[in-house]
Motif scaffolding. Structure first.
Motif, PDB file in Angstrom:
ATOM      1  N   GLY A 222       0.815  -1.207   0.000  1.00 44.71           N
ATOM      2  CA  GLY A 222       0.000   0.000   0.000  1.00 44.71           C
ATOM      3  C   GLY A 222       0.847   1.255   0.000  1.00 44.71           C
ATOM      4  N   HIS A 223       1.922   1.264   0.766  1.00 42.73           N
ATOM      5  CA  HIS A 223       2.819   2.423   0.780  1.00 42.73           C
ATOM      6  C   HIS A 223       3.429   2.650  -0.596  1.00 42.73           C
ATOM      7  CE1 HIS A 223       3.468   1.681   5.369  1.00 42.73           C
ATOM      8  NE2 HIS A 223       2.328   2.299   5.119  1.00 42.73           N
ATOM      9  N   ARG A 224       3.871   1.588  -1.228  1.00 44.32           N
ATOM     10  CA  ARG A 224       4.488   1.721  -2.556  1.00 44.32           C
ATOM     11  C   ARG A 224       3.492   2.245  -3.577  1.00 44.32           C
ATOM     12  NH1 ARG A 224       4.952  -1.381  -7.210  1.00 44.32           N
ATOM     13  NH2 ARG A 224       4.218  -3.376  -6.397  1.00 44.32           N
ATOM     14  N   LEU A 225       2.286   1.690  -3.568  1.00 46.25           N
ATOM     15  CA  LEU A 225       1.297   2.093  -4.569  1.00 46.25           C
ATOM     16  C   LEU A 225       0.767   3.499  -4.311  1.00 46.25           C
ATOM     17  CD1 LEU A 225      -0.614  -1.263  -5.104  1.00 46.25           C
ATOM     18  CD2 LEU A 225       1.152  -0.219  -6.542  1.00 46.25           C
ATOM     19  N   ALA A 226       0.755   3.939  -3.056  1.00 40.42           N
ATOM     20  CA  ALA A 226       0.355   5.321  -2.778  1.00 40.42           C
ATOM     21  C   ALA A 226       1.330   6.293  -3.434  1.00 40.42           C
ATOM     22  CB  ALA A 226       0.291   5.562  -1.271  1.00 40.42           C
ATOM     23  N   ARG A 227       2.617   5.973  -3.421  1.00 39.46           N
ATOM     24  CA  ARG A 227       3.604   6.834  -4.072  1.00 39.46           C
ATOM     25  C   ARG A 227       3.406   6.840  -5.584  1.00 39.46           C
ATOM     26  NH1 ARG A 227       6.934   4.191  -0.131  1.00 39.46           N
ATOM     27  NH2 ARG A 227       7.697   2.730  -1.710  1.00 39.46           N
ATOM     28  N   LEU A 228       3.111   5.671  -6.143  1.00 40.10           N
ATOM     29  CA  LEU A 228       2.859   5.603  -7.582  1.00 40.10           C
ATOM     30  C   LEU A 228       1.608   6.396  -7.947  1.00 40.10           C
ATOM     31  CD1 LEU A 228       3.298   4.546 -10.442  1.00 40.10           C
ATOM     32  CD2 LEU A 228       2.165   2.408  -9.758  1.00 40.10           C
ATOM     33  N   SER A 229       0.538   6.227  -7.173  1.00 37.89           N
ATOM     34  CA  SER A 229      -0.699   6.949  -7.458  1.00 37.89           C
ATOM     35  C   SER A 229      -0.485   8.458  -7.365  1.00 37.89           C
ATOM     36  CB  SER A 229      -1.811   6.519  -6.496  1.00 37.89           C
ATOM     37  OG  SER A 229      -2.228   5.193  -6.770  1.00 37.89           O
ATOM     38  N   ALA A 230       0.268   8.894  -6.376  1.00 35.46           N
ATOM     39  CA  ALA A 230       0.534  10.324  -6.244  1.00 35.46           C
ATOM     40  C   ALA A 230       1.248  10.861  -7.478  1.00 35.46           C
ATOM     41  CB  ALA A 230       1.355  10.590  -4.987  1.00 35.46           C
ATOM     42  N   ALA A 231       2.184  10.101  -8.008  1.00 36.62           N
ATOM     43  CA  ALA A 231       2.898  10.529  -9.215  1.00 36.62           C
ATOM     44  C   ALA A 231       1.970  10.545 -10.426  1.00 36.62           C
ATOM     45  CB  ALA A 231       4.090   9.605  -9.465  1.00 36.62           C
ATOM     46  N   LEU A 232       1.079   9.573 -10.516  1.00 37.84           N
ATOM     47  CA  LEU A 232       0.165   9.505 -11.662  1.00 37.84           C
ATOM     48  C   LEU A 232      -0.911  10.576 -11.615  1.00 37.84           C
ATOM     49  CD1 LEU A 232      -0.207   5.623 -11.857  1.00 37.84           C
ATOM     50  CD2 LEU A 232       0.952   7.089 -13.536  1.00 37.84           C
ATOM     51  N   PHE A 233      -1.161  11.146 -10.435  1.00 35.43           N
ATOM     52  CA  PHE A 233      -2.151  12.212 -10.292  1.00 35.43           C
ATOM     53  C   PHE A 233      -1.494  13.566 -10.043  1.00 35.43           C
ATOM     54  CE2 PHE A 233      -5.031   8.727 -10.130  1.00 35.43           C
ATOM     55  CZ  PHE A 233      -6.294   9.242 -10.411  1.00 35.43           C
ATOM     56  N   ALA A 234      -0.233  13.706 -10.415  1.00 37.18           N
ATOM     57  CA  ALA A 234       0.457  14.980 -10.232  1.00 37.18           C
ATOM     58  C   ALA A 234      -0.130  16.079 -11.109  1.00 37.18           C
ATOM     59  CB  ALA A 234       1.944  14.813 -10.530  1.00 37.18           C
ATOM     60  N   GLU A 235      -0.782  15.707 -12.200  1.00 40.75           N
ATOM     61  CA  GLU A 235      -1.500  16.636 -13.065  1.00 40.75           C
ATOM     62  C   GLU A 235      -2.895  16.060 -13.299  1.00 40.75           C
ATOM     63  OE1 GLU A 235       0.483  18.444 -16.374  1.00 40.75           O
ATOM     64  OE2 GLU A 235       2.464  17.836 -15.644  1.00 40.75           O
ATOM     65  N   PRO A 236      -3.801  16.845 -13.883  1.00 44.54           N
ATOM     66  CA  PRO A 236      -5.184  16.367 -14.021  1.00 44.54           C
ATOM     67  C   PRO A 236      -5.275  15.005 -14.696  1.00 44.54           C
ATOM     68  CG  PRO A 236      -5.095  18.709 -14.499  1.00 44.54           C
ATOM     69  CD  PRO A 236      -3.672  18.258 -14.331  1.00 44.54           C
ATOM     70  N   ASN A 237      -6.068  14.139 -14.088  1.00 43.29           N
ATOM     71  CA  ASN A 237      -6.308  12.800 -14.614  1.00 43.29           C
ATOM     72  C   ASN A 237      -7.088  12.892 -15.931  1.00 43.29           C
ATOM     73  OD1 ASN A 237      -6.505   9.879 -14.358  1.00 43.29           O
ATOM     74  ND2 ASN A 237      -8.658  10.202 -13.902  1.00 43.29           N
ATOM     75  N   THR A 239      -4.012  12.668 -17.644  1.00 44.65           N
ATOM     76  CA  THR A 239      -2.919  13.127 -18.498  1.00 44.65           C
ATOM     77  C   THR A 239      -1.611  12.388 -18.229  1.00 44.65           C
ATOM     78  OG1 THR A 239      -2.378  14.969 -17.003  1.00 44.65           O
ATOM     79  CG2 THR A 239      -3.984  15.392 -18.745  1.00 44.65           C
ATOM     80  N   VAL A 240      -1.272  12.195 -16.955  1.00 49.71           N
ATOM     81  CA  VAL A 240      -0.014  11.499 -16.650  1.00 49.71           C
ATOM     82  C   VAL A 240      -0.146  10.016 -16.966  1.00 49.71           C
ATOM     83  CG1 VAL A 240       1.717  11.007 -14.893  1.00 49.71           C
ATOM     84  CG2 VAL A 240       0.547  13.220 -14.886  1.00 49.71           C
ATOM     85  N   VAL A 241      -1.293   9.435 -16.659  1.00 49.65           N
ATOM     86  CA  VAL A 241      -1.517   8.016 -16.998  1.00 49.65           C
ATOM     87  C   VAL A 241      -1.316   7.806 -18.493  1.00 49.65           C
ATOM     88  CG1 VAL A 241      -3.240   6.171 -17.102  1.00 49.65           C
ATOM     89  CG2 VAL A 241      -3.045   7.577 -15.043  1.00 49.65           C
ATOM     90  N   LYS A 242      -1.892   8.676 -19.314  1.00 55.12           N
ATOM     91  CA  LYS A 242      -1.722   8.541 -20.762  1.00 55.12           C
ATOM     92  C   LYS A 242      -0.263   8.726 -21.176  1.00 55.12           C
ATOM     93  CE  LYS A 242      -6.135   9.386 -23.023  1.00 55.12           C
ATOM     94  NZ  LYS A 242      -6.847  10.193 -24.022  1.00 55.12           N
ATOM     95  N   GLY A 243       0.420   9.666 -20.541  1.00 56.08           N
ATOM     96  CA  GLY A 243       1.825   9.855 -20.861  1.00 56.08           C
ATOM     97  C   GLY A 243       2.657   8.628 -20.565  1.00 56.08           C
ATOM     98  N   SER A 267       6.528  15.417 -15.352  1.00 55.24           N
ATOM     99  CA  SER A 267       5.558  14.631 -14.578  1.00 55.24           C
ATOM    100  C   SER A 267       5.516  13.189 -15.062  1.00 55.24           C
ATOM    101  CB  SER A 267       4.171  15.263 -14.671  1.00 55.24           C
ATOM    102  OG  SER A 267       4.156  16.541 -14.094  1.00 55.24           O
ATOM    103  N   VAL A 268       5.563  13.019 -16.384  1.00 50.23           N
ATOM    104  CA  VAL A 268       5.567  11.664 -16.945  1.00 50.23           C
ATOM    105  C   VAL A 268       6.838  10.935 -16.549  1.00 50.23           C
ATOM    106  CG1 VAL A 268       5.517  10.307 -19.076  1.00 50.23           C
ATOM    107  CG2 VAL A 268       4.069  12.338 -18.852  1.00 50.23           C
ATOM    108  N   ASP A 269       7.973  11.625 -16.639  1.00 45.98           N
ATOM    109  CA  ASP A 269       9.248  11.009 -16.274  1.00 45.98           C
ATOM    110  C   ASP A 269       9.263  10.620 -14.796  1.00 45.98           C
ATOM    111  OD1 ASP A 269      10.156  11.317 -18.847  1.00 45.98           O
ATOM    112  OD2 ASP A 269      11.372  13.100 -18.424  1.00 45.98           O
ATOM    113  N   ALA A 270       8.692  11.466 -13.936  1.00 41.70           N
ATOM    114  CA  ALA A 270       8.655  11.150 -12.509  1.00 41.70           C
ATOM    115  C   ALA A 270       7.821   9.912 -12.240  1.00 41.70           C
ATOM    116  CB  ALA A 270       8.105  12.341 -11.731  1.00 41.70           C
ATOM    117  N   ALA A 271       6.683   9.787 -12.932  1.00 40.48           N
ATOM    118  CA  ALA A 271       5.840   8.603 -12.753  1.00 40.48           C
ATOM    119  C   ALA A 271       6.532   7.354 -13.296  1.00 40.48           C
ATOM    120  CB  ALA A 271       4.490   8.806 -13.429  1.00 40.48           C
TER     121      ALA A 271
END
Length: 281
Positions: A222-237, A239-243, A267-271
């Motif tokens: 859960g801790h790991r995936l919370a960090r991933l989710s935060a990166a994927l939602f760094a910009e409006p959904n 957009t980062v998921v698609k990138g 943002s894409v690179d960070a995710a």
């Protein structure tokens, strides 16, 4: 009762701006093979308001053809009328702020008219309509309402109260990706998670781990995936998921439609970096 992971699929576009139907089909099968219990069509992540009626029909036809359990975004009686799906994902009425009595009356009328059960989408930071735990229990008692996508923006007092005394035969599905692990720890039945386009298997494993009581597995995951989710939602959904999906070669372009703009490369690179770092953890 709905349980497990449901992935609200993006709408991929090709270089000409049309729906990339083949990529959508592959994404659907990817997440199902990764452990998703079902799909969500025409949710916010799929940019439905930017699609034409013909395009929305194409998305629905494509995802129905997978044969998987399917929840479809539908917010009015006309859209619900011809629906053939497992359930409809129906938003608490946004912007007008009708109050709790108005929300209950509105959802009661839609549920009575709908040929499929409703999953109510409660996302007050988008709708501007808060709901108390008492209102959520009233909604759960409406015939033909089978669950809620709960996205309160965190773990508030009403979320705690709802999960401490959950309505019988009513699915509580987490909808705030970064908070899915604590919601599951408190008793949520699953999640509708855009982040699960990426590393679907881990999100499915997280749900299974909490449901089986395997806290030693669930907590660090859960801790790991919370960090991933935060990166994927760094910009409006989404957009980062698609990138990220485009960078992984899974969709032909990262294109979104206005009013969304493509995610910044940083943002894409960070995710992407988060997916690579965590895969080695």
């Amino acid at each position: 009762m709905l349980t497990g992971l449901y992935v609200p699929l993006i709408t991929p576009f090709d270089a000409s701006g049309d729906i990339a139907v083949g990529a959508l089909t592959r994404l659907a099968h990817d997440v199902l093979d990764g452990g998703a219990a079902g799909l969500v069509a025409l949710g916010t992540t799929g940019e439905p308001s930017a699609l034409t009626p013909a395009e929305r029909a194409t998305v629905l036809k494509t995802l129905t053809a997978t044969g998987a359990p399917l929840i479809v975004g539908a917010n009015d009686a006309a859209t619900l009328a011809g629906l053939d799906a497992t359930a409809a994902l129906t938003l608490v009425p946004p912007f007008v702020r009708p109050g709790e009595d108005g929300v209950v009356a509105h959802l009661s009328a839609l549920a009575q008219a709908s040929p499929v059960p409703l999953v109510v989408y409660h996302v007050p930071y988008r709708t501007a309509q808060p709901l108390t735990v008492e209102a959520l229990h009233r909604i759960a008692a409406i015939p033909n309402v089978i669950g809620v996508k709960l996205a309160a923006g965190g773990i508030d007092a009403d979320t705690v109260a709802l999960l401490a005394d959950p309505p019988e035969d009513f699915a509580v599905l987490g909808g705030d990706d970064a908070y899915i692990s604590p919601l599951l720890a408190m008793g949520a039945h699953g999640g509708i998670l855009a982040s699960a386009h990426i590393d679907t298997g881990s999100y499915a494993d997280l749900i299974a781990a909490w449901q089986s009581g395997d806290t030693a597995r669930a907590r660090p995951l859960g801790h790991r995936l919370a960090r991933l989710s935060a990166a994927l939602f760094a910009e409006p959904n989404p957009t980062v998921v698609k990138g990220v999906l485009h960078a992984q070669g899974r969709i032909p372009t990262p294109h979104v439609r206005l009013p969304l703009l493509p995610a910044a490369a940083a943002s894409v690179d960070a995710a992407l970096s988060r997916t690579l770092t965590d895969s080695r953890a």
